[in-house]
Design a protein around this motif. Structure first.
Motif: not given
Length: 207
Positions: A11-16
């Motif tokens: 889910s880091v992809y969705d934020i950063l």
């Protein structure tokens, strides 16, 4: 414990905008908008053992900034020494932007904006109130707002207040307030109750 990433969720992809493989093995300091913030946060976390709702500014892959809120805790080795940290963070960029826009609007309005409680006290007032009434915001919040109303208008104001408590909205309701210097001012009110919060959101205009 020095900040090198061992594991991060997809889910880091969705934020950063990064996939986990682009972050694992790198130091978290690389992703902070101000690297010194990471050093300070890291030391505070080691000293405290755990932290909640800590806000930080990170740099996305495309160069834009993301504001995150983190909960983090230290985990320890068999000898009780800090070995690393675990954290959960969420993106609050839109929330912070909305708060900033709210503050700008609230502070520059010439109308008298306020939030009042069902208990009859002001909770928040914009600067226009101080200019219009001569009272400071703290003075206005220290007493029931009924005490600032002209005595002849208190009864009908209480009746309107009761309608708001029952869930009805107020449109163009007029009453008189007494300024700090004793002068009378006429106000026209629009108000909306939010019963779940037990708050009234109101706009008054000096007429």
């Amino acid at each position: 414990i020095k900040g090198n990433c061992l594991l991060i969720s997809p889910s880091v992809y969705d934020i950063l905008g990064y996939i986990p493989e682009e972050i694992i093995g790198k130091n978290y300091e690389e992703f902070f908008a101000r690297p010194e913030d990471w050093k300070n946060l890291n030391q505070k976390l080691i000293d405290a053992g755990a932290m909640r709702d800590v806000e930080s500014e990170l740099v996305r892959k495309d160069g834009s900034r993301a504001i995150i809120s983190s909960n983090a805790k230290i985990f320890y080795d068999e000898e009780g020494n800090p070995a690393g940290m675990e954290s959960v963070f969420r993106d609050i960029t839109d929330q912070k932007r909305a708060e900033s826009e709210h503050d700008k609007l609230f502070n520059v309005s010439f109308d008298l904006l306020c939030i009042a409680g069902f208990d009859g006290y002001f909770k928040e007032l914009n600067p226009a109130w101080e200019k219009a009434t001569g009272y400071t915001a703290n003075e206005l919040k220290s007493k029931p707002f009924l005490e600032f109303i002209h005595p002849d208008d208190r009864e009908n104001t209480l009746e309107e207040f009761q309608l708001l408590l029952n869930g009805e909205m107020t449109y163009s309701f007029e009453n008189r307030y007494i300024r700090k210097n004793g002068e009378t001012m006429y106000l026209s009110w629009t108000a909306t109750p939010v019963r779940d919060e037990e708050l009234l959101y109101s706009i008054a205009r000096d007429i």
